[in-house]
Design an enzyme around this catalytic site. Structure first.
Site, PDB file in Angstrom:
ATOM      1  N   GLU A  98       0.834  -1.206   0.000  1.00 57.00           N
ATOM      2  CA  GLU A  98       0.000   0.000   0.000  1.00 57.00           C
ATOM      3  C   GLU A  98       0.869   1.257   0.000  1.00 57.00           C
ATOM      4  OE1 GLU A  98      -2.031  -2.950   2.905  1.00 57.00           O
ATOM      5  OE2 GLU A  98      -0.023  -2.525   2.156  1.00 57.00           O
ATOM      6  N   CYS A 122      -2.378  -3.043   7.224  1.00 58.34           N
ATOM      7  CA  CYS A 122      -2.037  -2.953   8.643  1.00 58.34           C
ATOM      8  C   CYS A 122      -2.484  -1.576   9.142  1.00 58.34           C
ATOM      9  CB  CYS A 122      -0.530  -3.140   8.845  1.00 58.34           C
ATOM     10  SG  CYS A 122       0.467  -1.748   8.238  1.00 58.34           S
TER      11      CYS A 122
END
Length: 162
Positions: A98, A122
């Protein structure tokens, strides 16, 4: 019109209607949805990952599905060794998919943005996603800590599991 002509016309209309329904169904089965296209793309990008435990890919696209805005996978810094620092959970030393995608994203693009990621973010990636202007996150597998999804949802980002 004679009765047999009426019946023949009715059968012809019914057959044509059934044919159109079957044809539409076959076409819908043969043509993948945009979600499927972008998630498959994320999996292809993930294949570049050096992490043997989690090969994660991310693809950011415009909300109208006309542009791929950025891609990323979990790996080391540019020019760094193609190996993980540790096999311990959370200690691979990899830059997350990401983050790699967000670093390449043009934040000034006014279009709605959707991130497709093979593994849900996360907590730190979720926070970065909130700050980047992503409108929706679509993921396939849940990360061991799902509290990141609360961060995204609390910020008004749509989260969907495929």
């Amino acid at each position: 019109m004679k009765p047999y002509s009426i019946i023949r016309e009715m059968l012809k209309d019914a057959a044509e209607n059934s044919y159109q329904k079957v044809k539409a169904k076959v076409q819908s089965l043969a043509r993948p949805s945009w979600d499927e296209v972008w998630m498959q793309t994320a999996h292809i990008i993930a294949a570049r990952s050096i992490d043997p435990r989690h090969k994660v890919g991310a693809v950011i696209v415009s909300g109208d599905n006309t542009q791929v805005l950025a891609v990323g996978y979990n790996g080391n810094y540019s020019g760094g060794p193609n190996e993980v620092e540790s096999l311990d959970p959370g200690e691979s030393g990899c830059i997350h998919a990401e983050i790699n995608a967000l670093l390449k994203l043009d934040y000034n693009n006014p279009k709605r943005k959707i991130m497709y990621v093979t593994l849900s973010p996360c907590r730190m990636c979720a926070k970065a996603t909130v700050n980047s202007g992503i409108n929706e996150v679509v993921y396939e597998e849940e990360y061991r800590d799902t509290s990141s999804l609360d961060i995204l949802c609390d910020a008004g980002i749509i989260c969907r599991k495929m």
